[in-house]
Structure formats: structure tokens, C-alpha cells
Design an enzyme around this catalytic site. Structure first.
Site, short mmCIF file in Angstrom:
data_model
loop_
_atom_site.label_atom_id
_atom_site.label_comp_id
_atom_site.label_asym_id
_atom_site.label_seq_id
_atom_site.Cartn_x
_atom_site.Cartn_y
_atom_site.Cartn_z
CE LYS A 1 -4.46 -1.18 0.20
NZ LYS A 1 -5.48 -0.62 -0.70
CB SER B 1 -1.01 -8.27 -1.13
OG SER B 1 -1.94 -8.94 -0.30
#
Length: 427
Positions: free
Chosen positions: A60, A320
């Protein structure tokens, strides 16, 4: 390659290259590692893109830094706001501290203290936390209202071309790091920012590479959007895979996914939990639920290719994120055992007489069956009493024999289905 004139011109491979230059050495170039476990199981090279090792333990930060660093001085002076209960907030906090921009992070009241402390530690004096609302949607609304009133810039978690370009640098690194040709890249999908960014870069370099998205079965919002042709809010979202439990995907990501992504598949939460445990026990990877979705889907997807699969090209799974609270592993183990068919629950009605339990243990349970839960409340004014019994079997194939012995027992025994409302009290 397919082309969609409705796609924003900013959604392009050059924007990803620009984002990579902007990020430079500010963030980590995370490793691309071979998974011997998955490669052996699938008979094809499987590589893990380790974004769990990124700054803030999630990809992110790539998008957050790309967007915030693009703001002119006139906008920086007004600061930024965002809404998040996890990885996006940490990415924004890091960018604010690095760029010396004031930021306000809106968090739900349910956000654990551990996450609040982590966000503050990353952002330091440049971040102010605003605790408001019970849900992310309520926080997002409050953050956007704050942006309108104060002139601050709202930094969305996925629905912005600059965010998408930043996330796309994951794909750029994959192609630069792979020592052999890549045939498939499997990517977790929440709001769609990561997969759309990866697709923009990868398809521009080699359109033959398959891009496969993976959603939680309990939050398949991208598939719903593809069916309807527009972002469509889900009526219900299972929050377990919290990093990807998004009720409505972004407009920009949808436009890219529709044109460039080859397929979107779903994985159940139980399969994600099994993969989390395998990653931890074999590769030593601490993955959050969303971080384990790609490799959880790899078995099903690669096996389904059959003759179309090729050992000459690699499959890349994007891990992720790794922001998983260790206290969750008991729940993860429970869900995994249920999914794998190794743990089952029953309602057993015992007559209130001596020897009833001993008979159940001796005559009904097999030598390898193990009781892991037994909750029984004796009612003195009743002839029978129900017990909730959890049993682990050695293999899924052992269950039919256990059920047969239960059917032959004089006891009243009811097997609880995994979709039973009672499971809400167990999982």
C-alpha cells in the site's frame, strides 16, 4: 491487446514507470522468491513476490507515496486525509513523515490499539488520528467531508490513477527480477488498485502473460462489478479477509480489469487459512489473510489449466501483506481444519444416566478420533441433556465411518453443517 476508450489516459504503462522513478529507493525492492513447496505440488516454478517485507509490511505504501508526492506545494500546505483501519493508513503515515506533510487518518472505533500504535509510530508527529464511526464506510465519509471543509486532499485506498500507478510498480519489479519467463501472475483483489496497476505494466510488456485476480468468496465485489458493468455494492461482506473485504470496487480499477485482466476467481476463507499456515510453517512467511489469497488460489488455478500449463514459464503469486496479529492464528487454525474436512461438530443428546458418555467414547469414536470440544450442561429436571462436541478425524476419508457409527448409536446425534448458524458461535 484490447483497448477501451473509456479508460483514463493516466492509466498507462508510462505512469507506472514514472511512479517507479518517484519511489526510487524510498521503499524496498521486495524479493521474488521460489516456493519449493508450491513448485513441487504444482510441477511448475512458483515464485512469491514478498510485499509482506515492504515498508509497513504491505504494498500500500507504493500508491500512497506516489499520490502524495505528486501534490503541488499549494495542496501540500492544506495537508491530506485518508480513511483506513490498516495497511493504507500505514502507507499514508509513512509518506506524510517522509514528505513532511500533515495528515489526518480516520479510523473506525473498532480499530485495535496495536494498529493505532503502529500507525502513530510510522507517522510520528506528522499524523493525527481521528477515531470515528463503527465501519470503514462511516470513516471514509467523515474523511471526505473533512477534505471538503478544510481543503485537504483526500487520499483514497485504490480508486485513483496515481494510486494505481504506484501499485503497478509491483508488476514492474516482477518482470525485472524474474530469471525465467513469467507465464501467469496471480494477484489478490480488494478494491482493485493492485491488480489494475500490475496489469497496466505487464500487459504493455508482454500481452501473453496471464493476469489472474483472486477475491475472497465472501467479498467478491470485482466479479459483481464485472457482471453488472459498473461498481456494485455487495449486500453482505465477510470481514475475515480484512485486507480484501471491500464491498464496492473502484471505477478506475474496474475499467482496467475489464480490459486487461484474464480472469477473476474466488477462494473460500478456509482455503486462505490453510495457505496462511503452510506459508508460515514451510516458507516462514507471516502473511495476513489477503496476503495468502494468491498462493491459495495457485493450486486450483494451475491444476485447472491441465495441458495448458507449462513448466517452461513461472507462476508468480503476490504476497500482498503481512500485518497479521498472532492472536488470530487460533481462529486461522480452526477455519483451516474445518475447510480441510478434519474438524467436525455434532450435537449429541445424552441420556442422564451413568455410563452414557463412556459408551459414546468406547462404541462411537474410532481409535484416531479426537475430541477437541465438549460443552455439556446437566439439567436435573430433564431425562436427557445436549452436548456440543467437536471431533478431529485423522483424514477426511475417516468421516463416513464415524457417521455410520453415530447412526448405529442409541444416542441422538446431529452433525452441524459448516453453513449452520451455530458455526457463528464457533468460528
Amino acid at each position: 491487446m484490447r483497448h477501451n476508450s473509456l479508460m483514463d489516459p493516466a492509466l498507462c504503462a508510462p505512469a507506472v514507470a514514472t511512479a517507479a522513478d518517484t519511489l526510487g529507493e524510498t521503499i524496498r525492492r521486495t524479493p521474488l522468491e521460489m516456493s519449493l513447496r508450491l513448485s513441487g505440488e504444482l510441477h511448475t516454478p512458483v515464485l512469491l513476490k514478498r510485499e509482506d517485507l515492504q515498508v509497513g509490511r504491505s504494498y500500500k505504501v507504493r500508491g500512497a507515496y506516489t499520490l502524495i508526492s505528486s501534490l503541488p506545494e499549494s495542496e501540500r500546505a492544506h495537508g491530506i486525509v485518508c480513511a483506513s483501519a490498516g495497511n493504507h493508513a500505514q502507507g499514508v503515515a509513512f509518506a506524510c513523515r517522509q514528505l513532511r506533510i500533515r495528515g489526518r487518518v480516520f479510523l473506525p472505533t473498532t480499530t485495535p490499539r496495536q494498529k493505532r500504535d503502529r500507525i502513530q509510530a510510522i507517522g510520528g508527529p506528522w499524523i493525527e488520528q481521528v477515531i470515528t464511526g463503527l465501519t470503514f464506510d462511516a470513516c471514509a465519509q467523515a474523511a471526505q467531508e473533512e477534505a471538503e471543509q478544510s481543503g485537504a486532499t483526500y487520499v483514497p485506498p485504490f480508486d485513483d490513477p496515481r494510486i494505481i500507478a504506484g501499485q503497478g510498480t509491483v508488476g514492474k519489479e516482477i518482470l525485472e527480477q524474474a530469471s525465467s519467463p513469467v507465464g501467469t501472475i496471480i494477484v489478490p483483489v480488494g478494491g482493485g488498485g493492485l491488480i489494475s496497476g500490475i496489469a497496466l505494466w505487464v500487459k504493455a510488456q508482454d500481452p501473453s502473460i496471464r493476469i489472474i485476480g483472486v477475491e475472497p468468496a465472501g467479498a467478491a465485489s470485482m466479479q459483481a462489478a464485472l457482471r453488472r458493468g459498473e461498481p456494485t455494492p455487495l449486500e453482505h461482506v465477510d470481514p475475515f479477509v480484512d485486507g480484501a473485504a471491500v464491498g464496492k470496487v473502484g471505477t478506475h480499477p474496474l475499467s482496467v480489469v475489464r480490459e486487461l485482466v484474464d480472469d477473476i476467481v474466488s477462494v473460500p476463507a478456509g482455503a486462505v487459512c490453510t495457505e496462511m499456515l503452510d506459508l508460515y510453517q514451510t516458507e516462514g512467511v507471516i502473511a495476513e489473510p489477503a496476503g495468502a489469497m494468491a498462493s491459495a488460489a495457485a493450486r486450483r488455478y494451475v491444476a485447472g489449466l491441465g495441458e495448458a500449463s507449462s513448466t517452461s514459464t513461472s507462476v508468480v503469486c503476490v504476497i500482498s501483506g503481512g500485518n497479521n496479529d498472532v492472536s488470530r492464528y487460533a481462529d486461522v487454525l480452526e477455519r483451516s481444519l474445518v475447510h480441510e474436512g478434519l474438524r467436525h461438530y455434532f450435537l449429541v443428546t445424552f441420556p442422564q444416566q451413568p455410563g452414557a458418555l463412556r459408551s459414546f467414547l468406547n462404541d462411537t469414536l474410532g481409535p484416531d478420533d479426537d475430541i477437541v470440544l465438549f460443552e455439556y450442561t446437566k439439567k436435573n429436571n430433564r431425562e436427557t441433556g445436549p452436548a456440543l462436541v467437536g471431533i478431529d478425524v485423522a483424514t477426511p476419508e475417516a468421516l463416513p465411518a464415524l457417521v455410520e457409527r453415530m447412526a448405529a448409536s442409541p444416542l441422538s446425534i446431529e452433525k452441524l453443517a459448516p453453513d449452520s448458524p451455530v458455526f457463528g458461535f464457533l468460528l
